[in-house]
Each structure stands twice: as structure tokens, then as C-alpha cells.
Write an enzyme that holds these catalytic residues in place. Structure first.
Site, mmCIF file in Angstrom:
data_model
loop_
_atom_site.group_PDB
_atom_site.id
_atom_site.type_symbol
_atom_site.label_atom_id
_atom_site.label_comp_id
_atom_site.label_asym_id
_atom_site.label_seq_id
_atom_site.Cartn_x
_atom_site.Cartn_y
_atom_site.Cartn_z
ATOM 1 N N ARG A 159 -30.458 6.088 1.419
ATOM 2 C CA ARG A 159 -31.853 5.808 0.782
ATOM 3 C C ARG A 159 -32.852 6.097 1.831
ATOM 4 N NH1 ARG A 159 -32.072 1.603 -2.720
ATOM 5 N NH2 ARG A 159 -33.763 2.491 -3.394
ATOM 6 N N PRO A 207 -36.196 -3.268 -9.051
ATOM 7 C CA PRO A 207 -37.009 -4.345 -8.673
ATOM 8 C C PRO A 207 -36.241 -5.043 -7.651
ATOM 9 C CG PRO A 207 -36.653 -4.709 -10.821
ATOM 10 C CD PRO A 207 -36.046 -3.595 -10.534
ATOM 11 N N GLU A 208 -36.894 -5.531 -6.507
ATOM 12 C CA GLU A 208 -36.435 -6.335 -5.392
ATOM 13 C C GLU A 208 -35.983 -7.815 -5.835
ATOM 14 O OE1 GLU A 208 -37.176 -5.076 -1.429
ATOM 15 O OE2 GLU A 208 -37.696 -3.014 -2.209
ATOM 16 N N ASN A 250 -35.195 -1.758 -0.592
ATOM 17 C CA ASN A 250 -35.604 -0.720 0.287
ATOM 18 C C ASN A 250 -37.124 -0.812 0.726
ATOM 19 O OD1 ASN A 250 -35.209 1.776 1.678
ATOM 20 N ND2 ASN A 250 -36.166 3.089 0.231
ATOM 21 N N LYS A 303 -30.548 -10.104 -6.307
ATOM 22 C CA LYS A 303 -31.014 -9.084 -7.395
ATOM 23 C C LYS A 303 -30.062 -9.429 -8.752
ATOM 24 C CE LYS A 303 -31.962 -5.947 -3.889
ATOM 25 N NZ LYS A 303 -31.645 -4.555 -3.370
#
Length: 325
Positions: free
Chosen positions: A315, A2-3, A215, A52
Site C-alpha cells: 500500500r 471506506p475505513e 491507509n 471494517k
DNA sequence: TAAGGATGTATAC
DNA sequence: TATACCTCCTTAC
């Protein structure tokens, strides 16, 4: 993972339902047995998110520090005083939807959304029954926190540890400003970003330059600001860097309020009043490679996709080659 | 049923 | 740059 917006929601959930309540802490899986013993019987006094990282500080000065990594997730449940029973973590679906069970009232069970995998999965535990008591832990339940009114289970976290106040400061000093922190200094982000020649697409993922961006937000804000991710951060004007910061404040704030990432403006979701029903219209470029760009309308040009995906810093990086030329 | 991938980061080479 | 961590959902067979 999760961001950052998910971690801020998580911190708010703990603030609302755990702070001030004596906690029983265990590690059913066993991998956090020592840490759980340090916290058991104590009272959380503060619940904080920085990027985070999640920090839950207890009355004896110890802090539970959790980083969900790629797979971590918390599941909550409780009685009628325990306002939100939900799962916050890696939903593994486009659009970052959390699993919500707004009420544990057996008289008004939430209908199954047809995607809940099996009993015991996150969210299922509180469906259709009073859930003051937690379900049987699974072999992966790293931490279980239980109060008089509710419980929280953690699985899959990459970091789960107990820190002293000095150690908390050390961890936080390695994090850049967080767009979700009202006290955060946008100028600090601009200064840090303009010092590096690395690609802006990589810099936005560097938690020591800006904390909480992942991302999806990286791809989406670069699209919205019409910036090619490959441009060296140093080549961006202060105005462009500030534009990215302000846009992230907006987008991540929406994420906190709605519990999902939605980056598209209503005018770019033609005939789609509620983005919830259309995950494919919740983002402009993230996981939309080969699809038609919602802004420029291009699907392909000279035989190549307009929205493309490539690797940057290990990524997937998504962008519209037409809009972000 | 198996394989692959995912909102992440630390570590080793 | 590559791999390890570690969970579970989605897609492929």
C-alpha cells in the site's frame, strides 16, 4: 475501502432505518440469491460495526455480514420518514466524502454538485424525487433490501454472506479492538502491537491488532504522533502506542460525526475555516507528496521532497521525512 | 475511449 | 511478494 468510521456510519444508518422493519431481500445481480432468500421476509434486530466488518442480525438468528473491500458501496433512499438518504462506500475522492441527499422532497431537490457522473450512479437515485421505491437495479446490484419506507442497494463488496451466531463470533475473534467501540480495550492494542517486530506502519493496517484503521488513518496518525512508520512496533513505548490509540479514537470519531476524514487542526489550515472546501487541507500527508508540509513548512530539502510516498505492505505510505525523522 | 488507480484482504507461490 | 477479486472515478490520449 471506506475505513472503519464509514462502516460505523453504515451500521447507524441501518439501525435507524431498517431495524424493526420487515425486509424484502433480493439479489438483482444473482450472486447473492441464496443468501437473500435466507433473509427475505425477516426483521433486522441489531446493526453492528466491528472494524471494517458490518453485521446485520435478523430475528431468526442469521446475520448478514458485509465487507466492502476496495470498491463496495451502499446506496440508500426512502420516503420522508427515512431520515438520511445517502451513499456510504468508496467515494474515490480525496477526503472521503459521502454523497448526501438530505431530503428526498421533490420541492427541495439538492442541486447537482457537478460531479455526479450519470443517472443510476450512487446518490443519484434519490435526487429530486420521492424515493420510497428504489430505482431499476444495475447489473452490479449484489443485494437489495427494501422496507415499507426505504431501500438499500449494495454493489462491489468483497464479502457478502449470511452467518450463524457461531460464525459471527469466529469472524469477530479474528479482529482486534476497534477505536470506535467505547468498550474497546486500549491495553489490548498495546499488548498486541508490542509483541511484534514488524514496522508500526504495517501493524496499524493489521486488522487482528487494531480493527478499522485503513491507509489514510494510518498515515495521518503516524504523522500527528511524529512517529516514523518504519520503526519496529516493539520499539515504541507504551506511551507512544497509547498515543496512537487515543489519536485514532479522536480522528475516527471525527470521521463518524462528519462523514469525512479530516485530520488537520484548524491552525494548520491557515485561512481555511471549513476543510470541506479544501480537500487538499483535510490531511497532513495522505496524497500530499511533494506539497509543503502544513506543520514544518518544508517543501523539499537537499533536493528531495519533504512529504514522500513509498510502498509498505503493498500500500502507499505517506509521511513527512522532516517531521517523522 | 482506454488505462490506471483507490479508503482492502484473501490466497497462492 | 504477487495476483485476484470487482466497481467506477479520474486522468490520459
Amino acid at each position: 475501502m471506506p475505513e472503519g468510521h464509514s462502516i460505523h456510519r453504515l451500521a447507524r444508518q441501518f439501525q435507524d432505518t431498517f431495524v424493526g422493519q420487515s425486509v424484502r431481500a433480493t439479489s438483482p445481480q444473482g450472486r447473492f440469491a441464496e443468501g437473500a432468500a435466507l433473509l427475505d421476509g425477516h426483521v433486522p434486530v441489531e446493526s453492528i460495526a466491528h472494524g471494517k466488518h458490518f453485521f446485520l442480525t435478523f430475528d431468526h438468528g442469521h446475520t448478514l455480514n458485509v465487507h466492502l473491500g476496495m470498491y463496495g458501496a451502499w446506496t440508500f433512499g426512502g420516503d420522508h420518514t427515512f431520515t438520511v438518504a445517502s451513499s456510504i462506500g468508496a467515494p474515490r475522492r480525496i477526503g472521503e466524502r459521502e454523497i448526501h441527499r438530505e431530503s428526498a422532497d421533490p420541492a427541495h431537490p439538492r442541486p447537482d454538485d457537478g460531479r455526479s457522473p450519470s443517472a443510476g450512479a450512487p446518490g443519484d437515485a434519490v435526487a429530486g424525487r420521492a424515493a420510497a421505491e428504489p430505482p431499476e437495479p444495475t447489473p452490479t446490484t449484489r443485494v437489495r433490501l427494501v422496507t415499507q419506507h426505504g431501500w438499500a442497494d449494495l454493489v462491489g463488496a468483497s464479502i457478502c454472506r449470511v452467518l450463524t451466531p457461531d460464525e459471527v463470533e469466529q469472524v469477530r475473534s479474528n479482529l482486534g479492538p476497534d477505536p470506535l467501540d467505547p468498550q474497546a480495550d486500549a491495553g489490548e492494542f498495546v499488548r498486541r502491537a508490542s509483541r511484534t517486530g514488524r514496522a508500526i506502519g504495517a501493524v496499524l493496517m493489521d486488522q487482528s491488532i487494531i480493527a478499522g484503521v485503513g491507509n489514510i488513518f494510518r498515515a495521518e496518525t503516524l504523522f500527528r504522533q511524529l512517529i516514523d512508520p518504519h520503526r519496529p512496533a516493539r520499539s515504541l513505548s507504551d506511551q507512544e502506542l497509547r498515543g496512537l490509540w487515543e489519536d485514532l479514537v479522536l480522528l475516527m470519531g471525527i470521521g463518524v460525526r462528519r462523514g469525512r476524514i479530516i485530520t488537520t487542526a484548524p491552525e494548520h489550515r491557515p485561512g481555511v475555516p471549513e476543510a470541506e472546501a479544501w480537500p487538499e487541507h483535510a490531511t497532513y500527508v495522505y496524497q500530499r507528496q511533494g506539497q509543503t508540509c502544513l506543520v514544518c513548512g518544508t517543501t523539499s530539502r537537499d533536493g528531495a521532497d519533504a512529504i514522500v510516498v513509498e510502498e509498505m505492505v503493498q500500500r502507499k505510505l505517506y509521511r513527512c521525512a522532516v517531521c517523522q525523522a
